[in-house]
Design an enzyme around this catalytic site. Structure first.
Site, short mmCIF file in Angstrom:
data_model
loop_
_atom_site.label_atom_id
_atom_site.label_comp_id
_atom_site.label_asym_id
_atom_site.label_seq_id
_atom_site.Cartn_x
_atom_site.Cartn_y
_atom_site.Cartn_z
N SER A 116 -32.12 33.33 -8.44
CA SER A 116 -32.42 34.73 -8.64
C SER A 116 -31.18 35.57 -9.01
O SER A 116 -31.34 36.71 -9.38
CB SER A 116 -33.05 35.31 -7.37
OG SER A 116 -32.16 35.17 -6.27
N SER A 151 -30.08 30.10 -5.51
CA SER A 151 -29.93 31.24 -6.42
C SER A 151 -28.52 31.54 -6.92
O SER A 151 -28.36 32.42 -7.76
CB SER A 151 -30.51 32.50 -5.78
OG SER A 151 -31.90 32.47 -5.89
N LYS A 184 -24.71 41.58 -7.20
CA LYS A 184 -26.18 41.42 -7.26
C LYS A 184 -26.86 42.54 -6.50
O LYS A 184 -26.40 42.93 -5.41
CB LYS A 184 -26.54 40.04 -6.66
CG LYS A 184 -28.01 39.67 -6.73
CD LYS A 184 -28.23 38.30 -6.11
CE LYS A 184 -29.68 37.84 -6.17
NZ LYS A 184 -29.88 36.51 -5.53
N1 GLN Z 1 -35.95 29.91 -6.15
C1 GLN Z 1 -35.94 29.98 -4.72
C2 GLN Z 1 -36.99 30.95 -4.25
O1 GLN Z 1 -37.69 31.44 -5.04
C3 GLN Z 1 -34.58 30.33 -4.20
C4 GLN Z 1 -34.24 31.76 -4.36
C5 GLN Z 1 -32.92 32.13 -3.74
O2 GLN Z 1 -32.05 31.29 -3.50
N2 GLN Z 1 -32.76 33.41 -3.45
O3 GLN Z 1 -37.13 31.23 -3.12
#
Ligand code: GLN
Length: 469
Positions: free
Chosen positions: A138, A162, A63
């Site tokens: 994400s 994420s 990532k």
């Molecule tokens: N969807 C969550 C956010 O927007 C988690 C994102 C993540 O785990 N990086 O913060």
């Protein structure tokens, strides 16, 4: 993992596997958009890898919020356009030292803020099961790349879901480790008290070899702990005799997609038929996880993102005055969601509001953590859905950040409590979109979760289903 076994048995070579991965990127990624950067030099590195190393030249993807020397790191943001990190994240370095070959960097919501990968400033990744749907986020690029069979495994990060949520949306497996089990050094910080680095792969068997290499104390990350990698605290057994699995009432809520609840309950029944004792439990403060997370994560983000100032790392948008450099660079190069989080977080931390928001949220976080501590006095693992719906259509939550945040209700508590979560595919909805279930465990109990997950996958074949791409 079958690719790793083939490498170790001398049935294939790292070069041949890496070549196949690169060919698949070439043929698929103009449709999927899962990679931000593909590294052609991977082939040379694959040729010279030691075939006797633990990962024996296994190709993986990373990532884009994790630094890999020699490859650009944008974090999905225009503010890091062209940035070349001078070092490699510890988790990646350990994998490379064990023989893994990084073939490229995968797409992410800008600085990992989002649940669909639509917040990337560069490309919109598609779900390999239906190209009109999001892959989740994400770590959506990593999930799509694994689901589409481009790479056997990929690294992701999980601050509020994420890894687990994109794994669920793409029908694959994923491990969000205990906070502090895998080093965060070389990860662009989002919410430092919540961030964790983990793995996405088709099955539990695909996660374990990478996880075992990545864990451990790192002098460069003071929050890491030297929990022994017990290589299977509960050794793999095809049955779940003696295992107690808690099912929290708070994770089955009105308004969730009926098929999600249905498939998850069937998976729980399957674990019961394998010998597990199913115990109804309560995690009473679950409903507060969403407001607590969306105060704490933006607060930490607002501090962490202060470093992107137009002086270091980033392209500079003005030469006028220092103030103008900051204002123009940050104003022009951060996306809307990142700006929203910085403003929310700065507000929550400002004098006069700090106690009412940040301080209060920290107290409620403790209550959420205690819910888990109490639960794990009685059960070995907690089984729950990962997201209230399956993957939604691209653009669906576009104008409404709050409705996007609601996708996170079942994943945020594990991050607030710091506990590990294992995502497993458990079936499909009527539109043939995958559904996932998470197994959460006490801190440092990943090996138990893996053993339970392996038993479940030994009895089912959801993890073997592949999209037609
Ligand atoms: N969807 C969550 C956010 O927007 C988690 C994102 C993540 O785990 N990086 O913060």
């Amino acid at each position: 993992m079958k690719e790793l076994k083939a490498l170790l048995d001398g049935k294939t070579t790292s070069r041949a596997l890496t070549e196949a991965c690169l060919a698949r990127v070439e043929s698929l990624d103009s449709t999927l958009h899962s990679f931000l950067h593909v590294d052609k030099s991977a082939l040379e590195r694959a040729s010279s890898v030691d075939a006797k190393s633990p990962l024996a030249g296994l190709p993986i993807a990373v990532k884009d919020v994790l630094m890999v020397e020699g490859m650009p790191a944008t974090c999905g943001s225009k503010i890091l356009e062209g940035f070349m990190p001078p070092f490699t994240a510890t988790a990646v370095k350990k994998l490379q030292d064990a023989g893994a070959i990084v073939i490229g960097k995968t797409n992410t919501d800008e600085f990992a803020m989002g649940s669909s990968t639509e917040n990337s400033a560069y490309i919109t990744t598609r779900n390999p099961w239906n190209l009109d749907r999001v892959p989740g986020g994400s770590s959506g690029g990593s999930a799509a790349a694994v689901a589409a069979g481009i790479v056997p495994a990929a690294l992701g990060t999980d601050t509020g879901g994420s890894i687990r949520q994109p794994a669920s949306y793409c029908g694959i497996s994923g491990i969000k480790p205990t906070y502090g089990r895998v080093s965060r050094y070389g990860l662009a910080a989002y919410g430092s008290s919540l961030d964790s680095v983990g793995v996405l792969g088709r099955s539990v068997d695909d996660l374990v070899p990478l996880f075992e290499v990545m864990v451990g104390k790192d002098p460069l990350d003071a929050t890491t702990v030297d929990a022994p990698t017990s290589k299977g605290e509960r050794p793999f057994a095809p049955t779940l005799d003696g295992i107690k699995i808690g099912v929290p009432a708070e994770y089955f809520v009105k308004g969730m997609q009926a098929e999600v609840e249905g498939r998850v309950r069937e998976a729980i029944e399957m674990m019961k038929s394998l010998g597990a004792e199913i115990v109804p439990i309560n995690l009473l403060h679950t409903e507060y996880a969403l407001p607590v997370y969306y105060i704490l994560a933006p607060a930490e983000a607002s501090a962490n993102l202060a470093r992107y100032d137009g002086i270091r790392y980033t392209p500079r948008e003005s030469e006028k005055s220092l103030q103008d450099v900051y204002r123009q660079t940050r104003g022009k190069r951060f996306g809307a969601e990142v700006e929203r989080r910085i403003m929310l977080g700065t507000y929550a931390l400002s004098a006069g509001y700090y106690d009412a928001y940040y301080g209060q949220a920290q107290k409620v976080r403790t209550l959420i953590r205690r819910d888990f501590e109490q639960a794990f006095e009685n059960v070995d693992a907690i089984a729950a859905p990962i997201a209230p719906t399956t993957a939604f259509e691209i653009g669906k939550h576009g104008g409404d950040p709050l409705s996007m945040y609601l996708e996170d209700i079942f994943t945020l508590p594990a991050n607030l409590a710091g506990v590990p979560g294992l995502a497993l595919p458990v079936g499909f909805d009527n539109d043939k979109m995958p559904i996932g279930m998470q197994l959460m465990g006490a801190p440092f109990s990943e090996e138990n979760l893996f053993a339970i997950g392996r038993a479940y996958q030994g009895a089912t074949d959801w993890h073997e289903m592949k999209p037609n791409v």
